[in-house]
Design a protein around this motif. Structure first.
Motif, PDB file in Angstrom:
ATOM      1  N   GLN A 268       0.819  -1.223   0.000  1.00  0.00           N
ATOM      2  CA  GLN A 268       0.000   0.000   0.000  1.00  0.00           C
ATOM      3  C   GLN A 268       0.855   1.277   0.000  1.00  0.00           C
ATOM      4  N   VAL A 269       2.136   1.126  -0.272  1.00  0.00           N
ATOM      5  CA  VAL A 269       2.996   2.318  -0.366  1.00  0.00           C
ATOM      6  C   VAL A 269       3.039   2.747  -1.836  1.00  0.00           C
ATOM      7  N   PRO A 270       2.733   4.010  -2.122  1.00  0.00           N
ATOM      8  CA  PRO A 270       2.729   4.436  -3.527  1.00  0.00           C
ATOM      9  C   PRO A 270       4.120   4.548  -4.134  1.00  0.00           C
ATOM     10  N   VAL A 271       4.223   4.239  -5.411  1.00  0.00           N
ATOM     11  CA  VAL A 271       5.468   4.500  -6.144  1.00  0.00           C
ATOM     12  C   VAL A 271       5.434   5.976  -6.534  1.00  0.00           C
ATOM     13  N   LYS A 272       6.485   6.714  -6.176  1.00  0.00           N
ATOM     14  CA  LYS A 272       6.486   8.149  -6.501  1.00  0.00           C
ATOM     15  C   LYS A 272       7.385   8.489  -7.690  1.00  0.00           C
ATOM     16  N   PHE A 273       8.492   7.733  -7.812  1.00  0.00           N
ATOM     17  CA  PHE A 273       9.415   7.998  -8.929  1.00  0.00           C
ATOM     18  C   PHE A 273       9.892   6.675  -9.525  1.00  0.00           C
ATOM     19  N   VAL A 274      10.291   6.745 -10.786  1.00  0.00           N
ATOM     20  CA  VAL A 274      10.959   5.593 -11.392  1.00  0.00           C
ATOM     21  C   VAL A 274      12.300   6.031 -11.977  1.00  0.00           C
ATOM     22  N   GLY A 275      13.316   5.187 -11.770  1.00  0.00           N
ATOM     23  CA  GLY A 275      14.642   5.433 -12.323  1.00  0.00           C
ATOM     24  C   GLY A 275      14.759   4.696 -13.645  1.00  0.00           C
ATOM     25  N   LEU A 276      15.227   5.423 -14.661  1.00  0.00           N
ATOM     26  CA  LEU A 276      15.236   4.844 -16.005  1.00  0.00           C
ATOM     27  C   LEU A 276      16.618   4.795 -16.625  1.00  0.00           C
ATOM     28  N   GLY A 277      17.652   4.947 -15.800  1.00  0.00           N
ATOM     29  CA  GLY A 277      19.005   4.908 -16.353  1.00  0.00           C
ATOM     30  C   GLY A 277      19.989   5.507 -15.372  1.00  0.00           C
ATOM     31  N   GLU A 278      21.260   5.511 -15.752  1.00  0.00           N
ATOM     32  CA  GLU A 278      22.298   5.961 -14.828  1.00  0.00           C
ATOM     33  C   GLU A 278      22.482   7.483 -14.829  1.00  0.00           C
ATOM     34  N   LYS A 279      21.981   8.147 -15.871  1.00  0.00           N
ATOM     35  CA  LYS A 279      22.230   9.592 -15.966  1.00  0.00           C
ATOM     36  C   LYS A 279      21.302  10.377 -15.042  1.00  0.00           C
ATOM     37  N   ILE A 280      21.728  11.570 -14.730  1.00  0.00           N
ATOM     38  CA  ILE A 280      21.016  12.371 -13.732  1.00  0.00           C
ATOM     39  C   ILE A 280      19.570  12.698 -14.166  1.00  0.00           C
ATOM     40  N   ASP A 281      19.350  12.804 -15.459  1.00  0.00           N
ATOM     41  CA  ASP A 281      17.988  13.112 -15.928  1.00  0.00           C
ATOM     42  C   ASP A 281      17.105  11.878 -16.081  1.00  0.00           C
ATOM     43  N   ASP A 282      17.691  10.708 -15.831  1.00  0.00           N
ATOM     44  CA  ASP A 282      16.921   9.472 -16.033  1.00  0.00           C
ATOM     45  C   ASP A 282      16.024   9.150 -14.842  1.00  0.00           C
ATOM     46  N   LEU A 283      15.122  10.072 -14.550  1.00  0.00           N
ATOM     47  CA  LEU A 283      14.166   9.840 -13.469  1.00  0.00           C
ATOM     48  C   LEU A 283      12.828  10.433 -13.881  1.00  0.00           C
ATOM     49  N   ASP A 284      11.778   9.707 -13.679  1.00  0.00           N
ATOM     50  CA  ASP A 284      10.445  10.207 -14.006  1.00  0.00           C
ATOM     51  C   ASP A 284       9.547  10.158 -12.782  1.00  0.00           C
ATOM     52  N   ILE A 285       8.633  11.107 -12.730  1.00  0.00           N
ATOM     53  CA  ILE A 285       7.539  10.968 -11.766  1.00  0.00           C
ATOM     54  C   ILE A 285       6.724   9.772 -12.236  1.00  0.00           C
ATOM     55  N   PHE A 286       6.224   8.989 -11.324  1.00  0.00           N
ATOM     56  CA  PHE A 286       5.524   7.760 -11.703  1.00  0.00           C
ATOM     57  C   PHE A 286       4.055   8.060 -12.029  1.00  0.00           C
ATOM     58  N   TYR A 287       3.668   7.749 -13.260  1.00  0.00           N
ATOM     59  CA  TYR A 287       2.277   7.903 -13.669  1.00  0.00           C
ATOM     60  C   TYR A 287       1.682   6.515 -13.921  1.00  0.00           C
ATOM     61  N   PRO A 288       0.812   6.033 -13.021  1.00  0.00           N
ATOM     62  CA  PRO A 288       0.270   4.670 -13.159  1.00  0.00           C
ATOM     63  C   PRO A 288      -0.399   4.429 -14.512  1.00  0.00           C
ATOM     64  N   GLN A 289      -1.126   5.437 -14.987  1.00  0.00           N
ATOM     65  CA  GLN A 289      -1.841   5.293 -16.255  1.00  0.00           C
ATOM     66  C   GLN A 289      -0.863   5.018 -17.407  1.00  0.00           C
ATOM     67  N   ARG A 290       0.205   5.817 -17.439  1.00  0.00           N
ATOM     68  CA  ARG A 290       1.202   5.650 -18.509  1.00  0.00           C
ATOM     69  C   ARG A 290       1.892   4.299 -18.407  1.00  0.00           C
ATOM     70  N   MET A 291       2.160   3.889 -17.163  1.00  0.00           N
ATOM     71  CA  MET A 291       2.833   2.605 -16.971  1.00  0.00           C
ATOM     72  C   MET A 291       1.934   1.473 -17.444  1.00  0.00           C
ATOM     73  N   ALA A 292       0.642   1.594 -17.148  1.00  0.00           N
ATOM     74  CA  ALA A 292      -0.303   0.557 -17.595  1.00  0.00           C
ATOM     75  C   ALA A 292      -0.341   0.507 -19.124  1.00  0.00           C
ATOM     76  N   ASP A 293      -0.322   1.674 -19.762  1.00  0.00           N
ATOM     77  CA  ASP A 293      -0.315   1.721 -21.234  1.00  0.00           C
ATOM     78  C   ASP A 293       0.922   1.009 -21.774  1.00  0.00           C
ATOM     79  N   ARG A 294       2.038   1.249 -21.076  1.00  0.00           N
ATOM     80  CA  ARG A 294       3.295   0.658 -21.521  1.00  0.00           C
ATOM     81  C   ARG A 294       3.257  -0.863 -21.353  1.00  0.00           C
ATOM     82  N   ILE A 295       2.685  -1.305 -20.259  1.00  0.00           N
ATOM     83  CA  ILE A 295       2.625  -2.754 -20.015  1.00  0.00           C
ATOM     84  C   ILE A 295       1.730  -3.419 -21.057  1.00  0.00           C
ATOM     85  N   LEU A 296       0.644  -2.727 -21.393  1.00  0.00           N
ATOM     86  CA  LEU A 296      -0.278  -3.348 -22.361  1.00  0.00           C
ATOM     87  C   LEU A 296       0.180  -3.149 -23.794  1.00  0.00           C
ATOM     88  N   GLY A 297       1.137  -2.273 -24.003  1.00  0.00           N
ATOM     89  CA  GLY A 297       1.762  -2.121 -25.326  1.00  0.00           C
ATOM     90  C   GLY A 297       0.907  -1.408 -26.354  1.00  0.00           C
TER      91      GLY A 297
END
Ligand code: GDP
Length: 297
Positions: A268-297
């Motif tokens: 029940q702890v929300p995901v707030k950020f996702v890390g997407l790489g080693e570079k300093i800009d490789d961080l996104d705010i976590f958007y559940p809707q977008r992630m679901a779209d990505r999972i479903l392709g």
């Protein structure tokens, strides 16, 4: 790419029900069996999968769906919405105080990307949220951690407060906070020590810092590559520290998706950020809707 095989399998499962005028209960059950298998193979927690499938069944087998013009598409939409529900429905931002300094304590096992995440988040605060953050180096166990934080801080123009490895983490945290107060900072990020495994000493140190600082946010970094193990780690940290958010790191790696899809539902702890790489800009705010779209392709 993460989720590739999960996405492929889900789409395969949907193929048999979309484009049909009518769906039988058997069509539906076959499809759900496939969805269930693909989630289990992606290493999603068994109980999460069980509840997920039974929720979909209740919604999808209703007469409204079964008698609709395009039942297959309605079912796909139901699955999509359930994935969003698993991931957290809406994004959860850092809760800044209206007055005074907002304090964020970064915790996590060694190597999960905690120090990197502290700097990445400070960078988002400066560039996108108009904040003035101070980074405080409380990881005095690993000498390289302080240097690493300083290098990262320099690269984004954020000051790093450190008293070196001779001073205890708790004292550094307290003095860092006092320094922020004196120097007009509005946000403080505390980078704490990690360990390879959860142990009592680490947890005590973190509990002591929490008791002294009363952080507004406690963000736990978990490594997406470690699959379902992130659920166990998150639960242990959460029990002791009452974690307010997760930073899911290394999502750019070859993660199967199991951890991501399980951790919110179980802790029940929300995901707030996702890390997407080693570079300093490789961080996104976590958007559940977008992630679901990505999972479903
Ligand atoms: P800590 O021990 O938890 O503080 O971990 P570090 O911040 O030192 O990170 C450990 C390693 O993981 C470093 O090599 C980082 O560059 C790397 N890392 C951190 N976040 C990410 C990420 O989102 N993606 C990838 N690919 N690597 C990451």
């Amino acid at each position: 790419m993460p989720f590739e095989s999960l996405t492929g399998r889900l789409n395969q499962a949907f193929k048999n029900i979309t484009g049909r005028g009518k769906l039988t209960e058997k069509n539906m059950n076959d499809m759900l069996k496939e969805v269930r298998m693909s989630l289990l193979e992606a290493d999603v927690n068994y109980n999460v999968v069980k509840d997920f499938i039974s929720n979909i069944k209740v919604k999808a087998l209703g007469t409204e769906v079964m008698n609709s013009l395009n039942p297959g598409q309605m079912v796909v939409k139901i699955v999509h919405d359930e994935i969003v529900a698993l991931l957290g429905t809406s994004e959860e931002a850092i809760r800044y105080r209206e007055h005074g300094i907002t304090t964020v304590m970064m915790v996590g096992l060694q190597g999960t990307g905690k120090t990197t995440a502290a700097a990445k988040i400070a960078n988002v605060m400066v560039k996108k949220q108009n904040r003035k953050p101070l980074l405080v180096a409380c990881d005095v166990v690993r000498p390289a951690a302080i240097e690493q934080l300083k290098t990262l801080g320099d690269s984004i123009g954020v000051e790093v407060f450190t008293l070196g490895v001779e001073t205890k983490a708790l004292e550094t945290a307290q003095k860092g906070y006092a320094y922020a107060l004196e120097n007009g900072y509005d946000t403080v990020l505390f980078d704490t020590a990690g360990r390879l495994h959860i142990d009592e000493e680490l947890m005590q140190e973190l509990a002591d810092i929490k008791a002294a600082i009363h952080p507004d946010e406690i963000l736990l970094t978990v490594d997406a590559m470690t699959g379902q193990d992130i659920v166990n780690v998150a639960q242990s940290f959460h029990e002791l520290l009452d974690v307010s958010g997760l930073v899911l790191t290394k999502l750019d790696g070859d993660a199967r998706g199991g951890g991501i899809l399980s951790v919110r539902a179980i802790t029940q702890v929300p995901v707030k950020f996702v890390g997407l790489g080693e570079k300093i800009d490789d961080l996104d705010i976590f958007y559940p809707q977008r992630m679901a779209d990505r999972i479903l392709g």
